[in-house]
Enzyme design. Sequence first.
Site, PDB file in Angstrom:
ATOM      1  N   ARG A  13     -14.974  73.180  74.998  1.00  0.00           N
ATOM      2  CA  ARG A  13     -13.875  72.646  75.813  1.00  0.00           C
ATOM      3  C   ARG A  13     -13.120  71.495  75.165  1.00  0.00           C
ATOM      4  NH1 ARG A  13     -18.129  73.979  79.153  1.00  0.00           N
ATOM      5  NH2 ARG A  13     -17.732  76.115  79.760  1.00  0.00           N
ATOM      6  N   GLY A  39     -27.081  74.978  79.499  1.00  0.00           N
ATOM      7  CA  GLY A  39     -28.327  75.740  79.416  1.00  0.00           C
ATOM      8  C   GLY A  39     -28.969  75.921  80.780  1.00  0.00           C
ATOM      9  N   GLY A  40     -28.156  75.844  81.820  1.00  0.00           N
ATOM     10  CA  GLY A  40     -28.656  75.892  83.188  1.00  0.00           C
ATOM     11  C   GLY A  40     -29.288  77.199  83.607  1.00  0.00           C
ATOM     12  N   GLU A  41     -29.211  78.213  82.764  1.00  0.00           N
ATOM     13  CA  GLU A  41     -29.860  79.492  83.090  1.00  0.00           C
ATOM     14  C   GLU A  41     -31.104  79.700  82.213  1.00  0.00           C
ATOM     15  OE1 GLU A  41     -26.366  79.258  83.294  1.00  0.00           O
ATOM     16  OE2 GLU A  41     -26.823  79.281  85.431  1.00  0.00           O
ATOM     17  N   ASN A  59     -26.259  73.545  88.331  1.00  0.00           N
ATOM     18  CA  ASN A  59     -27.177  74.172  89.279  1.00  0.00           C
ATOM     19  C   ASN A  59     -28.637  73.893  88.917  1.00  0.00           C
ATOM     20  OD1 ASN A  59     -26.386  76.300  87.057  1.00  0.00           O
ATOM     21  ND2 ASN A  59     -28.452  76.823  87.711  1.00  0.00           N
ATOM     22  N   ASP A  94     -25.833  79.010  92.629  1.00  0.00           N
ATOM     23  CA  ASP A  94     -25.247  78.673  91.324  1.00  0.00           C
ATOM     24  C   ASP A  94     -23.956  77.867  91.469  1.00  0.00           C
ATOM     25  OD1 ASP A  94     -25.039  78.533  88.595  1.00  0.00           O
ATOM     26  OD2 ASP A  94     -24.261  80.559  88.319  1.00  0.00           O
ATOM     27  N   ASP A 111     -22.703  74.904  90.675  1.00  0.00           N
ATOM     28  CA  ASP A 111     -22.694  73.674  89.878  1.00  0.00           C
ATOM     29  C   ASP A 111     -21.677  72.679  90.447  1.00  0.00           C
ATOM     30  OD1 ASP A 111     -23.713  74.609  86.709  1.00  0.00           O
ATOM     31  OD2 ASP A 111     -23.170  76.140  88.166  1.00  0.00           O
ATOM     32  N   ARG A 155     -17.579  73.546  93.814  1.00  0.00           N
ATOM     33  CA  ARG A 155     -17.787  74.986  93.739  1.00  0.00           C
ATOM     34  C   ARG A 155     -18.329  75.561  95.059  1.00  0.00           C
ATOM     35  NH1 ARG A 155     -20.299  77.307  88.056  1.00  0.00           N
ATOM     36  NH2 ARG A 155     -21.105  79.272  88.859  1.00  0.00           N
TER      37      ARG A 155
END
Lengths: 527, 258
Positions: free
Chosen positions: A124, A184-186, A252, A295, A297, A322
């Site tokens: 970004r 890396g939230g997953e 999340n 999810d 966030d 969100r």
Amino acid sequence: MKSLALFALGATLAAQTVPYERIRDAEKEPHNWLTYSGNYNGQRYSPLDLINTNNVKRLKVAWVHHTNTTESHETTPIVVDGIMFLTEGPNVVKSIDTRTGNLLWRYQKTIPQDLRLCCGRPNRGVAILNDTVYYGSIDAHFLALDAKTGRLKWDIEMADHKLGYSSTVAPLAVKDKIILGVAGGEYGIRGFLDAYDAKTGKRVWRFHTIPGPDDKDFGTWEGDSWKMGSAAIWTTGSYDPATNTTIWGTGNPGPDWNGDVRKGDNLYSCSFVGLDVDTGKKKWHFQFTPHDTHDWDATQVPVLIDGTFRGAPAKMVTTANRNGFYYVLDRTTGKFLAGKPFVKQTWAKGLDDNGKPMVLPGSEPTEEGNLVWPSLAGGTNWHSPSYSPQTNLFYVAAREQGAYFYKGEAEYKPGVIFNGGGQRNLPDEQPYGAIRALDATTGNLKWEFRTQTPQGVGVLSTKGGLLFTGTTQGDFFALHAATGELLWRFKTNGGMNSNAMSYAVDGKQYVAAAIGRSLYVFDLMEP
Amino acid sequence: MRLLLLWVSLVACAADDFDNIRLPDTAADLARGKKLYLGSCTYCHGPTGDGGKGADLSRRDLVRAKTDGDLVRVIEIGVPGTEMPSAWHMTRREVTQVAAFVRSLARVENSGTVPGDAARGKALYARHGCSNCHTLKQGDLYTGGYMGPDLSSIGLKRNAAHLRRSLIEPAETLPDDFVPIKVVTKAGKSIEGRRTHEDTFALVVRDFAGNNHSLLKSDLQSAVLDAKRSPMPGYKDKLSAAELDDLVAYLVSLKEPL
């Protein structure tokens, strides 16, 4: 002779540096765009008005910079005295002379093949401080590049990419520090925000987005689930110089859709955290979605507004989350002031006096699927909203879409995807999007401009009374900031998934945005 | 860290061994495969495998996974250049359990017995003028009309029940880019056809003569979509039950490789 003159011009351009004070006082140099959101308050508002409601119809392409990226192109360029710095996924940083569109340098990082990523390899943008450009890479490294040449100064590992850590956020330069976090939230990471000494690259502090046993907020996660609870940081925060507080949104909790293994509120996931810039110590937090299982966030840019709230002067931080609600908080304390839905939502009866959602029973994901609005992509996502002091309106790219949420098994293994389910779109729904203008202190809708598809694009407002935004279907357009009237549009046929920005060079204003695989730069046709 | 590296090297050693894979078939394996599938695959493929962002897995002959070995390979390695990631997080045993569950999702039976006679169905296809609107591959050439979907590979994409339903109630299975639309421009011109594109500002309508009309919404007086109506007539009363079986059998036999 001509080429000598050009060379001299180029040499002059490259000599500029950006001390902290320039970013802090960014409103004094409206022709530049010195940090991700334009300045520290996260408003994404350009104080330029050369392009305005009267002449925007004459906007045309000045130049286009094509890239080879096959990733989602999410960069916000930074512009310092005519020199642009931008990124391209997965691993490229560039500098461009904005007068000509000429490439000044290109840096490409070698990245490992065994990255653990949920959602592509975007980036970004960069931060600049003094003579250095700072970049967080997709393998969770922190890099510093010489702003004139692109030469690497250092490349420091923030965390092990094999455990699912990555970085996609544009860093924030404050005082003598560079602040950035990890995605890396997953993957069951333990999220953090780091501050590094801008001169040496030495880490000054690390704020864990999930409190450890020594923290007073410890214990909102069942058992050891805090160790792999995610709460990643992947959208740039804001900074309030008056209180020396930097505010960031967290992601999340993990696993995303299966909350059974992490009972509790799961602090500080889905929250804004206000930190002391010098020490990284937390001053306050506000959790939008306790124990999130959709999810949602809170990785939206915190928008700092100084104004009045119910008649009294207020230092506010605002956000369209969100989870479908718009919030106004006191940014000195994190206390809830006001909030209301800005899209259709079916999971909460409303917000209580403290801003906590009154969750409706039966809104959790199930093995069979549970229909909830908004969808996993949220009422809005990470794309920047905008606030215009001219109109006192908060502009957000909204998504009107529901989804079936599913719960699946999620067994944690280091470096292994850890999401515990998923979502599915409604087959018969015709989802749509809108640019919505909300009263900044109440969240009341003032106007909307509907788009065919749910919005996945940021908004830029300008002193020229304009909004610039686009669609995922390849349109870029300008709206009247006060009324939402369409004033200009341009078809690129490349889906936009970024935020526009604006700058001026040699007395001429430009609007730039990453669209499709290219960077488009617009200026006014001569009358 | 070391363990991970070791695991990666084990996978590498086993990578060539896909041809001899046998999928587990116990109820416990399928249950475990289902749980893993729900955890990792539903985001794209949906909980029942009928697709979404990812491929439709509810078909018997998966395009990229003709054999069980191919299926395990696709899950384990992913499909490079697409959004299908590798499931390097699963052990080979877990991958085979997921694969077994994926096979169990198959509801679209293309290779099994379908009542009806495909040859008679072919004749019905011609007699009822289906080719006026639908394209088919005939030899090396694609022939037929363009107002309806290309049917050359329809037997790979849809099951017999779905095709039967499409013949009886065409509006129930109308693809998104075949929705009928009627627009009237501000100049008073009326255009009818199907919507082939729509965005925030523009519409493209293909009329019944095959002409494309690229229109700005700001130039239109009205635009009425009718997703409940299909331009295709229903064949419930036009075909006998036996003829319907024959036509379905013919459609199921259309399997031009994708």
